[in-house]
Design a protein around this motif. Sequence first.
Motif, PDB file in Angstrom:
ATOM      1  N   GLY A   8       0.884  -1.042   0.181  1.00 20.28           N
ATOM      2  CA  GLY A   8       0.588  -0.649   0.017  1.00 20.28           C
ATOM      3  C   GLY A   8       1.192   1.821   0.465  1.00 20.28           C
ATOM      4  O   GLY A   8       0.635   2.210  -0.360  1.00 20.28           O
ATOM      5  N   ARG A 104       0.357   5.516   1.958  1.00 23.51           N
ATOM      6  CA  ARG A 104       0.466   3.827   2.941  1.00 23.51           C
ATOM      7  C   ARG A 104      -1.791   4.623   1.906  1.00 23.51           C
ATOM      8  O   ARG A 104      -2.309   5.303   2.569  1.00 23.51           O
ATOM      9  CB  ARG A 104       0.101   3.163   3.333  1.00 23.51           C
ATOM     10  CG  ARG A 104       1.239   2.768   4.007  1.00 23.51           C
ATOM     11  CD  ARG A 104       1.442   1.718   4.740  1.00 23.51           C
ATOM     12  NE  ARG A 104       2.630   0.390   4.859  1.00 23.51           N
ATOM     13  CZ  ARG A 104       3.428   1.370   5.923  1.00 23.51           C
ATOM     14  NH1 ARG A 104       3.138   2.437   6.033  1.00 23.51           N
ATOM     15  NH2 ARG A 104       4.496   1.327   6.312  1.00 23.51           N
ATOM     16  N   VAL A 106      -4.767   2.835   2.859  1.00 23.26           N
ATOM     17  CA  VAL A 106      -5.770   1.885   3.093  1.00 23.26           C
ATOM     18  C   VAL A 106      -7.226   1.089   2.852  1.00 23.26           C
ATOM     19  O   VAL A 106      -7.658   0.656   3.132  1.00 23.26           O
ATOM     20  CB  VAL A 106      -6.309   2.401   4.979  1.00 23.26           C
ATOM     21  CG1 VAL A 106      -3.589   2.645   5.303  1.00 23.26           C
ATOM     22  CG2 VAL A 106      -5.865   3.435   4.545  1.00 23.26           C
ATOM     23  N   ASP A 107      -8.130   2.436   1.995  1.00 26.28           N
ATOM     24  CA  ASP A 107      -9.242   1.734   1.403  1.00 26.28           C
ATOM     25  C   ASP A 107      -8.843   2.858   0.083  1.00 26.28           C
ATOM     26  O   ASP A 107      -8.424   4.028   0.060  1.00 26.28           O
ATOM     27  CB  ASP A 107      -9.505   1.739   2.374  1.00 26.28           C
ATOM     28  CG  ASP A 107     -11.238   1.536   1.804  1.00 26.28           C
ATOM     29  OD1 ASP A 107     -11.055   0.458   1.077  1.00 26.28           O
ATOM     30  OD2 ASP A 107     -11.824   1.734   1.785  1.00 26.28           O
ATOM     31  N   GLU A 125      -3.052   6.734   4.489  1.00 23.01           N
ATOM     32  CA  GLU A 125      -2.620   7.095   6.037  1.00 23.01           C
ATOM     33  C   GLU A 125      -1.257   7.498   5.808  1.00 23.01           C
ATOM     34  O   GLU A 125      -0.707   6.734   5.187  1.00 23.01           O
ATOM     35  CB  GLU A 125      -2.818   5.702   6.911  1.00 23.01           C
ATOM     36  CG  GLU A 125      -2.639   6.184   8.319  1.00 23.01           C
ATOM     37  CD  GLU A 125      -2.800   5.202   9.094  1.00 23.01           C
ATOM     38  OE1 GLU A 125      -4.258   5.136   9.894  1.00 23.01           O
ATOM     39  OE2 GLU A 125      -1.750   3.648   9.030  1.00 23.01           O
ATOM     40  N   GLU A 140      -5.021  11.088   8.144  1.00 21.94           N
ATOM     41  CA  GLU A 140      -5.857  10.205   7.148  1.00 21.94           C
ATOM     42  C   GLU A 140      -6.705  11.594   6.533  1.00 21.94           C
ATOM     43  O   GLU A 140      -6.883  12.283   7.203  1.00 21.94           O
ATOM     44  CB  GLU A 140      -6.622   9.684   8.697  1.00 21.94           C
ATOM     45  CG  GLU A 140      -7.726   8.016   7.310  1.00 21.94           C
ATOM     46  CD  GLU A 140      -8.462   7.467   7.683  1.00 21.94           C
ATOM     47  OE1 GLU A 140      -8.082   6.616   8.826  1.00 21.94           O
ATOM     48  OE2 GLU A 140      -9.793   8.266   8.198  1.00 21.94           O
TER      49      GLU A 140
END
Length: 150
Positions: A8, A104, A106-107, A125, A140
């Motif tokens: 990620g 990264r 994360v979703d 994040e 975030e």
Amino acid sequence: MTNPHPAGVVDRVEYDVERGKIREFARATFITDPVHTDPTAARDAGFGDVPATLTHTVVAGHQRDQRAFVDALGLALERVVVGSVTWTYLRPLTAGDHVVGTRRVVDDVQREGKRGGTMRLVTLETEYVDANGEPVVRLEEVLIERGEQR
């Protein structure tokens, strides 16, 4: 959507937290607390040096290749807006800190938009660590790519 980035990770950035930049951010965000500009006031308040303002990590944007980052995620920049940003501080950043941030994914999901079309929501994040490798700030952010209208 599958994340094309190993673990990620989309980028890393590092920079020094500088007194002058802290002063600039305090002025730009209308923060008048002298702890952000006066080392004596900062020490009197229990800080080792002047603490950074809460949104100070946005200076990382000046150290990154933002266009390459957007391209790497496959986003159409002209359709991207920032949906939200949240900072979590594990300790204050102060002048003299050296931080390394690893960002990264994360979703990464697609949703149906209210007016037709789809929206892509990418949640990122960034964890910032200090010179000792200790986490100091987590950031975030949610990017929203508006889809083509039908």
